[in-house]
Design an enzyme around this catalytic site. Structure first.
Site, PDB file in Angstrom:
ATOM      1  N   CYS A 128     -37.874  76.784 -29.546  1.00  0.00           N
ATOM      2  CA  CYS A 128     -37.360  78.076 -30.036  1.00  0.00           C
ATOM      3  C   CYS A 128     -35.840  78.242 -29.882  1.00  0.00           C
ATOM      4  CB  CYS A 128     -38.071  79.250 -29.379  1.00  0.00           C
ATOM      5  SG  CYS A 128     -39.574  78.858 -28.502  1.00  0.00           S
ATOM      6  N   ARG A 137     -42.603  69.210 -20.276  1.00  0.00           N
ATOM      7  CA  ARG A 137     -42.765  70.155 -19.174  1.00  0.00           C
ATOM      8  C   ARG A 137     -43.373  69.408 -18.003  1.00  0.00           C
ATOM      9  NH1 ARG A 137     -45.372  74.989 -22.724  1.00  0.00           N
ATOM     10  NH2 ARG A 137     -43.774  74.904 -24.343  1.00  0.00           N
ATOM     11  N   GLN A 192     -45.327  69.773 -30.485  1.00  0.00           N
ATOM     12  CA  GLN A 192     -45.876  71.022 -31.037  1.00  0.00           C
ATOM     13  C   GLN A 192     -45.715  71.022 -32.550  1.00  0.00           C
ATOM     14  OE1 GLN A 192     -43.293  73.745 -28.859  1.00  0.00           O
ATOM     15  NE2 GLN A 192     -45.070  74.449 -27.712  1.00  0.00           N
ATOM     16  N   ASP A 240     -44.630  73.230 -34.408  1.00  0.00           N
ATOM     17  CA  ASP A 240     -43.960  74.495 -34.155  1.00  0.00           C
ATOM     18  C   ASP A 240     -43.323  75.062 -35.416  1.00  0.00           C
ATOM     19  OD1 ASP A 240     -43.316  76.450 -32.426  1.00  0.00           O
ATOM     20  OD2 ASP A 240     -41.870  75.305 -31.251  1.00  0.00           O
ATOM     21  N   HIS A 292     -40.847  78.815 -36.428  1.00  0.00           N
ATOM     22  CA  HIS A 292     -40.370  80.140 -36.066  1.00  0.00           C
ATOM     23  C   HIS A 292     -40.033  80.898 -37.329  1.00  0.00           C
ATOM     24  CE1 HIS A 292     -39.871  77.813 -32.349  1.00  0.00           C
ATOM     25  NE2 HIS A 292     -40.414  78.914 -31.853  1.00  0.00           N
ATOM     26  N   LYS A 330     -49.619  89.325 -29.506  1.00  0.00           N
ATOM     27  CA  LYS A 330     -49.959  88.030 -30.106  1.00  0.00           C
ATOM     28  C   LYS A 330     -51.417  87.964 -30.522  1.00  0.00           C
ATOM     29  CE  LYS A 330     -51.062  85.813 -25.732  1.00  0.00           C
ATOM     30  NZ  LYS A 330     -51.117  84.584 -24.978  1.00  0.00           N
ATOM     31  N   HIS A 343     -43.412  83.190 -33.315  1.00  0.00           N
ATOM     32  CA  HIS A 343     -43.700  81.776 -33.000  1.00  0.00           C
ATOM     33  C   HIS A 343     -45.119  81.526 -33.492  1.00  0.00           C
ATOM     34  CE1 HIS A 343     -40.743  81.960 -29.503  1.00  0.00           C
ATOM     35  NE2 HIS A 343     -41.087  83.225 -29.619  1.00  0.00           N
TER      36      HIS A 343
HETATM   37 ZN    ZN Z   1     -41.363  79.222 -30.072  1.00  0.00          ZN
END
Ligand code: ZN
Ligand code: ZN
Length: 652
Positions: free
Chosen positions: A345, A374, A392, A394, A396, A480, A526
Site C-alpha cells: 500500500c 513479514r 499478494q 494486491d 488499491h 471491511k 484495499h
Molecule cells: Zn493494501
C-alpha cells in the site's frame, strides 16, 4: 426484577440473581440442556462489554445476554477448557502427586501441561485416562466457582505442593482470585466453565508432547497432553473422520507428491520454493486474475521489494512491524535504512502522488502481484499457510466517497468469479462495522463512515450474499468485508478481503480536486481476492485434494503408450494436441501400462490417452478420466475439442 435483552431485540423480566441456565429453561428445556455458558453485557457496567460467564452465575443487573452452545466458538472453548479440569481430575486420580501447570482451550480441543514427577505417559495409557474421564463425567459434578483470598489460595497450593500454581498466583492480585471445584479437583482459574461435567459425553486424547513451563526453555520440561471432547459421541466420530480426510488432503503432503513446492533450510524457514509445476500453476492463477482485472479497468503497477524506513514511518507500518519484524537493511551510507516491504500500500500511495488528480480521474485502480515479507516466529510457520515471504494479489482503489458502493459491487463480482472458477461454492460474507457505542476510536469522518458502511451493506445485499454483520470488528481505519469459504470437507477459511481505508490517504496526504475546485481526500480500498497466492494455493490444494480444475491442472493429459513400439505415435499425438491450447506429456518409460495408469492417477492428471496398435492404425486415442475410468475412443481433434469445451465452461 431485572431486564434481560436477547440478540433478536426482545426484552424479558427475570428475578434479580437469575442465571443464564434458568433463563434458558424459561424458554425451553431443550435449550437449557444445550447451554454451556453465556455472554453477558451488564448495562450498568458498560465498560466491561460482553463477558463470557458461567451459565450458573447469578445476574444481578439489567443485561444483554447471548446463550452459548457447542455451535458457538466461545461455547466450544468453554466446553474444552472445562474438559481440561476434568482431564486433570482423571490424571490426579490415576497418577497421585501430579503437579499442574496450565490447561487452556485451543482451536481444536485443549491441553494440560503437567509435571508427573518422573513418571511418563504414552499412547498406551490414553485409553485408561479416557475411561476415567468418562467415568467422572457421568457423575455430573458441578463446576463450583469460589472467590478466595490470595493468602488462602497460597496456603491451599503450598499444602498440595504445586509450585506451578504458586507461581501463577504470584502474578495475581488479591481480590481477583477464584477457584473452581468439580468433584475431587480444585483449580486456580478465572473461568468460565460449563455447568457440570455431565455435558462431556465423548473424549479422545490426541497426543502427548514435551513443553517448557511457560514456553521458556530455561524452565523445566513438562508433559503436555492434548485432547478433545464433545457433547455427543457422534460429533467425536465425525471429527475423527474429518481429521483423517484432512490428513489425506494436507497441502504439505500433496505439494511434495505433486512436485509443486518445497522448502530448504539453507534458503530459510518459511520461504517457499516453487518447483516448475507449482510455478506454472501460480503463473496461471496470476494470468487468470490479471485478465479479469484488465477488463475491470485495473492498471498494473510494479514496485520494489524494499522501501526506505521513512516510507514506513509515514505509513505507520514501522510502528506496527518495526521492532518485531525483519530488521533494517543498512547501506554504506550512515543512517540510510531500508525495510523489506510488509505491504504494498505505501508504494501505491506514492504512485498516486506522482501527478495531480481530479474528481474525473477517479476511481484509479492500481494492481500488483506484490511480494511482501513479514517475520513470523519459527513455531508459527506452517506449510504455505504461514510463511515469511508471500505474494499478494494486491490492488488499491482510490475513489470518491460516492463511488465506494460501485467499486465494492465490482470487487464482489470479481471475487465471486474467482470462487466459481475454482469451485468454491459455499461461502458467506462477514461485514465488519464500527462499534456504534464507541465511535471516537475510529479515524475518518462520521459522514464518510456512514456512507461506506451503507455502501458495503447495500452492495452485499445487491449481490445476494449471505452476510454476517459484526459490530465493533472494523479496523480503526475503516469497515471491511471478508469472505469466509467452506471447503469440500466443511472447514472454514477466510479468503478474499475488501477493506476501506481512511488512514493511509490521510498519512500520505493524498488529494484530488473536486468539482467544487477544492482539495479532497480520496477513499482508499484495499482488496485481494486470493489474499496471498501461497495461502490461496494451500487452501485450494486441500479443497480439491490436489485434483485441480482442468483449466488450472499442471498437466491436463498424459499420453501412455502401451509399449515402446508406440512412442513415435504418442509423439505424433502430442504434436497434434499442441496445436490446441492444452498441455500434457508422454509417459514413455519402459513400464507396464497398469503401472503407468496408477502413477498418472496419483499425479492427478485429469485425462489419460492410451495408445497401442489399434489406436495407431485408426489414428485415435483411448481416453480414461482420472478417478472415473474409460470414456472410450476419440479422434485426436475430437478429444482436444471436448476438453477445450470443458475448460471454457469451468473457467466462466
Ligand atoms: Zn493494501
Ligand atoms: Zn478453568
Amino acid at each position: 426484577m431485572i431486564n434481560i435483552s436477547f440478540p433478536d431485540g426482545t426484552v424479558r423480566q427475570y428475578e434479580k440473581g437469575t442465571t443464564a441456565i434458568k433463563i434458558a429453561q424459561s424458554i425451553s428445556d431443550g435449550l437449557a440442556r444445550n447451554v454451556l455458558a453465556a455472554k453477558v453485557n451488564r448495562l450498568n457496567t458498560p465498560e466491561s462489554g460482553f463477558e463470557v460467564w458461567d451459565a450458573t452465575r447469578p445476574i444481578y443487573e439489567d443485561a444483554k445476554l447471548i446463550l452459548l452452545t457447542i455451535n458457538d466458538t466461545e461455547g466450544k472453548s468453554t466446553l474444552w477448557h472445562s474438559s481440561a479440569h476434568l482431564l486433570a481430575e482423571a490424571i490426579e486420580a490415576i497418577y497421585p502427586g501430579t503437579k499442574f501447570g496450565i490447561g487452556p482451550a485451543i482451536e481444536n480441543g485443549f491441553y494440560y501441561d503437567i509435571d508427573l514427577g518422573g513418571k511418563t505417559i504414552s499412547q498406551e495409557d490414553f485409553k485408561k485416562i479416557e475411561d476415567k474421564i468418562i467415568e467422572l463425567a457421568r457423575i455430573g459434578n458441578a463446576y463450583i466457582r469460589k472467590d478466595v483470598s490470595k493468602s488462602d489460595a497460597i496456603e491451599y497450593f503450598k499444602k498440595k505442593g504445586d509450585e506451578y500454581k504458586l507461581e501463577l498466583l504470584d502474578g495475581l492480585q488479591d481480590g481477583t482470585i477464584t477457584f473452581y471445584e468439580q468433584g475431587n479437583f480444585t483449580d486456580l482459574c478465572r473461568g468460565p466453565h460449563i455447568p457440570n461435567t455431565g455435558f462431556i459425553k465423548a473424549v479422545k486424547l490426541m497426543n502427548v508432547a514435551g513443553a517448557y513451563w511457560r514456553g521458556d526453555e530455561k524452565n523445566k520440561m513438562l508433559t503436555r497432553i492434548y485432547a478433545i471432547t464433545f457433547t455427543k459421541q457422534k460429533d467425536l466420530t465425525d471429527y475423527l473422520i474429518l481429521l483423517e480426510e484432512a490428513k489425506k488432503r494436507d497441502h504439505r503432503k500433496l505439494g511434495k507428491e505433486l512436485e509443486l513446492f518445497a522448502f530448504s533450510e539453507k534458503v530459510g524457514m518459511g520461504l517457499p520454493l516453487w518447483l516448475p509445476k507449482g510455478a506454472a500453476l501460480r503463473e496461471r492463477l496470476i494470468q487468470f486474475l490479471q485478465k479479469a482485472q484488465i477488463k475491470d479497468g485495473y492498471l498494473p503497477v510494479a514496485t520494489p521489494h524494499i522501501g526506505n524506513k521513512n516510507l514506513y514511518i509515514t505509513s505507520g507500518h514501522y510502528e506496527k512491524y518495526g521492532a518485531d519484524s525483519f530488521q533494517p537493511i543498512k547501506t554504506p551510507h550512515e543512517g540510510e535504512e531500508f525495510f523489506l516491504k510488509p505491504m504494498n500500500c505505501p508504494h501505491h500511495c506514492e504512485i498516486y502522488k506522482t501527478s495531480p488528480k481530479s474528481y474525473k480521474d477517479l476511481p484509479i485502480r492500481y494492481a500488483e502481484f506484490g511480494t511482501v515479507y513479514r517475520y513470523e516466529q519459527a513455531g508459527e510457520l506452517h506449510g504455505l499457510t504461514r510463511v515469511r515471504g508471500f505474494t499478494q494479489d494486491d490492488a488499491h482503489l482510490f475513489c470518491r466517497p460516492d463511488q465506494v458502493k460501485e467499486e465494492f459491487c465490482k470487487v464482489i463480482d470479481l471475487v465471486l468469479y474467482v470462487f466459481k472458477a475454482l469451485d468454491f461454492n459455499d461461502y458467506t460474507a462477514q461485514i465488519s462495522l464500527r462499534d456504534p457505542d464507541n465511535k471516537t476510536k475510529y479515524i475518518g469522518s462520521d459522514e464518510n463512515w456512514k456512507l461506506a458502511e451503507q455502501a458495503i451493506i447495500e452492495s452485499a445485499a445487491e449481490k445476494g450474499l449471505t452476510t454476517i454483520v459484526e459490530l465493533g470488528e472494523a479496523a480503526f481505519y475503516g469497515p471491511k468485508l471478508d469472505f469466509m469459504v467452506k471447503d469440500a470437507i466443511g472447514r472454514k477459511w477466510q479468503l478474499g478481503t475488501i477493506q476501506v481505508d481512511y488512514n493511509l490517504p490521510e498519512r500520505f496526504e493524498l488529494e484530488y480536486t473536486g468539482s467544487d475546485n477544492q482539495k479532497h481526500r480520496p477513499v482508499m480500498i484495499h482488496r485481494a481476492p486470493f489474499g496471498s497466492l501461497e495461502r490461496f494455493i494451500a487452501v485450494l490444494i486441500e479443497h480439491c485434494a490436489g485434483k485441480f480444475p482442468l483449466w488450472l491442472s499442471p498437466d491436463q493429459f498424459a499420453i501412455l503408450p502401451i509399449s515402446e513400439k508406440y512412442n513415435n505415435y504418442a509423439k505424433k499425438v502430442l504434436d497434434l494436441l499442441k496445436n490446441y491450447d492444452i498441455r500434457g506429456l508422454i509417459d514413455d518409460r519402459n513400464e507396464k501400462i497398469g503401472k503407468k495408469i496408477r502413477d498418472t492417477e496419483l499425479q492427478k492428471v485429469p485425462y489419460m490417452l492410451i495408445v497401442g496398435e489399434k489406436e495407431e492404425a485408426e489414428n485415435i486415442v483411448s481416453v480414461r478420466k482420472q478417478g472415473e475410468g474409460d470414456l472410450g475412443s476419440f479422434g485426436i481433434d475430437d478429444f482436444a475439442n471436448m476438453i477445450n469445451i470443458e475448460i471454457n465452461k469451468l473457467k466462466k
